[in-house]
Enzyme design. Structure first.
Site, PDB file in Angstrom:
ATOM      1  N   GLU A 133       0.894  -1.171   0.000  1.00 41.30           N
ATOM      2  CA  GLU A 133       0.000   0.000   0.000  1.00 41.30           C
ATOM      3  C   GLU A 133       0.922   1.207   0.000  1.00 41.30           C
ATOM      4  O   GLU A 133       1.501   1.554   1.018  1.00 41.30           O
ATOM      5  CB  GLU A 133      -0.856   0.011   1.278  1.00 41.30           C
ATOM      6  CG  GLU A 133      -1.757  -1.191   1.447  1.00 41.30           C
ATOM      7  CD  GLU A 133      -3.031  -1.091   0.615  1.00 41.30           C
ATOM      8  OE1 GLU A 133      -3.347   0.001   0.113  1.00 41.30           O
ATOM      9  OE2 GLU A 133      -3.682  -2.133   0.448  1.00 41.30           O
ATOM     10  N   CYS A 168      -2.544   9.298   2.529  1.00 44.03           N
ATOM     11  CA  CYS A 168      -2.259   8.854   1.164  1.00 44.03           C
ATOM     12  C   CYS A 168      -3.433   9.095   0.226  1.00 44.03           C
ATOM     13  O   CYS A 168      -3.269   9.097  -0.979  1.00 44.03           O
ATOM     14  CB  CYS A 168      -1.905   7.372   1.171  1.00 44.03           C
ATOM     15  SG  CYS A 168      -3.191   6.389   1.944  1.00 44.03           S
TER      16      CYS A 168
END
Ligand code: NAD
Length: 486
Positions: A253, A287
């Site tokens: 990720e 993010c």
């Protein structure tokens, strides 16, 4: 120094015991709002990691039944909710985000354990309806093995919840490497695992310290089957290369560069509202937060005006103060990156809409992060650093577009593929963007990010693997087949 009943030891947790680093080394954890040292935490390395792997392997010698694993998951969720305030406080002090955001993150984390508990049956064996080759075919989901979980600092409890919930559901014991800026929230989680969940020894092991040494031990030990990593694309690429030697499974990720597209037909106030919530959560250090705001040219001036009013009203301060909307950045490097994106943008022709000119920023005299004023600039283009890199801070760069095609080209102009957002009243156009945007998460008329019930992850250089949803449950299993002759 921080004092909390959930931090019994500023150390690791291996095989059911709290422990210091073998050589006694420590590293400081700093409160980014004050510069105070909150704790000196054990700096562990390869030796401690190897012991943790052995403990995890021993634990996995007996895979607990689904019912047992479900009970662990439910108990972890309950323990998190019960201790929401204190975990939120620790999180606020080491990360800097407002306490209420910290508490909301604890709820978010608990949601992953609850979801995995409620859906663990999906990991039961199944029999195919068809009988190819004159056989009855069984499909089995078996624990992949010991797993290494490496997490970043920006969601100190949320990021580990995504991984640990799926690992325990699958029946995998883990070695957890917390981010060195935020290990205290993780220590608090382990205090709960020990006291309130009574997770048996070896099922979750905590190894804070030297990232390289810990990762190398995980990557080279044959018992470690999966490494699940959330963090920068740069480190993710390193893990891909190193994992090749043993063909180890890695789930990644990684970073993002989210476009936030606003068409002239959108509900502008809603688009502004959602942007405020999306962009300034965690001081913009997420993010999934909007990194490039693309606004249709005919409404760009009005959009900027309405946004500026909201941004100028944000109150910056210590997250423990109830009045605070936005806390400091986590460290000096984070602050310098945002400053660079601002000065670079202004030097290349962007205009300041709200916030700080680079030369009026408060001086940074100490070694910790700093309060970067929420700032908006317009007239942004692809020559600027803020267009091409993840800013990870409270800078809102606005660019204009002319039509659908222009918007799509600009939005897709990045090697990242994590989150994206589009605001329009035109359903057909929205569907074209859901297809055409090269991002895993395409949100329409909402700035929301991931949730435990839905799969989330990256495309392109934002990584691969999924967390959350049914898909996330399968991250840590080996899928086996067993045809039985009939
Ligand atoms: P980072 O890559 O510097 O660190 C992440 C973790 O990896 C930390 O625990 C760190 O100690 C460890 N690490 C550092 N060097 C390592 C190495 N050589 N080998 C193994 N582990 C190593 O990232 P960060 O600054 O902590 O986090 C910010 C980044 O994380 C941003 O790019 C952000 O976009 C990304 N992120 C992605 C998601 C997602 O869901 N895709 C979520 C949150 C954050």
């Amino acid at each position: 120094m921080i004092s909390s009943h959930l931090i019994p030891v500023a150390g690791g947790y291996i095989d059911g015991h709290w422990c210091a680093a073998d050589g006694g080394q420590t590293f400081p954890v700093i409160n980014p709002a004050t510069g105070d040292v909150l704790a000196q935490v054990a700096r562990m390395g390869g030796g401690e990691t190897l012991r943790a792997i052995s403990a995890a392997s021993r634990a996995m010698a007996n895979t607990p039944a689904v019912a047992q694993r479900r009970e662990w998951l439910e108990n972890i969720a309950a323990a998190l909710i019960k201790n929401r305030d204190e975990i939120g406080r620790i999180l606020c002090m080491e990360h800097g985000k407002p306490w209420r955001e910290g508490k909301a993150e604890v709820d978010y984390a608990a949601g992953f354990f609850t979801y995995c508990a409620a859906n663990i049956e999906h990991l039961n064996p199944r029999v195919l309806a068809e009988h190819p080759r004159d056989c009855e075919w069984w499909v089995l989901y078996r624990p992949a093995g010991v797993v290494g979980l490496i997490v970043p600092w920006n969601f100190p409890i949320g990021m580990i919840a995504k991984k640990l919930s799926a690992a325990l559901a699958a029946g995998c014991a883990s070695i957890i490497k917390p981010a060195s800026k935020t290990p205290l929230t993780m220590i608090a989680l382990f205090a709960l695992l020990e006291r309130e969940v009574q997770l048996p020894a070896g099922w979750a092991n905590l190894v804070p310290g030297s990232a390289g040494a810990i990762a190398d031990a995980l990557l080279t030990h044959p018992d470690v089957a999966v490494i699940s990593f959330t963090g920068s694309t740069e480190v993710g690429k390193e893990l891909i290369i190193k994992s090749a030697a043993q063909v180890k499974r890695v789930a990644l990720e990684l970073g993002g560069n989210a476009p936030y597209i606003v068409f002239a037909d959108a509900d502008m106030d809603k688009a502004v509202d959602q942007l405020m919530a999306n962009k300034f959560r965690g001081s913009g250090q997420t993010c999934v937060c909007a990194n490039r705001i693309l606004v249709e040219r005919s409404i760009a001036a009005e959009f900027s005006k309405r946004l500026a009013i909201r941004v100028n009203a944000l109150r910056m301060g210590n997250g423990l103060d109830d009045a605070t909307d936005i806390g400091p950045l986590v460290d000096r490097a984070g602050y310098e990156k945002v400053r660079h994106h601002l000065t670079d943008g202004l030097a290349k022709g962007a205009q300041l809409v709200a916030g700080a000119m680079a030369d009026t920023l408060p001086p940074l005299e100490k070694e910790w992060g700093g309060f970067f004023p929420p700032t908006v600039i317009s007239g942004v283009n692809r020559t600027m650093a803020c267009w091409n890199e993840e800013t990870f801070g409270p800078l809102v760069p606005i660019a204009e577009f002319d039509d659908e095609n222009d918007a799509l080209l600009k939005a897709n102009d990045t090697e990242y593929g994590l989150a994206s957002y589009i605001f329009t009243q035109d359903a057909a156009r929205a569907q074209r963007f859901v297809e055409g945007l090269h991002f895993q998460h395409v949100a329409w008329n909402t700035g929301t990010g991931p949730t435990p019930e839905a799969p989330f992850g990256g495309m392109k250089q934002s990584g691969y693997g999924r967390e959350g949803g049914i898909e996330g449950l399968f991250e840590f299993v080996n899928v086996k087949t067993s045809p039985v002759g009939i």
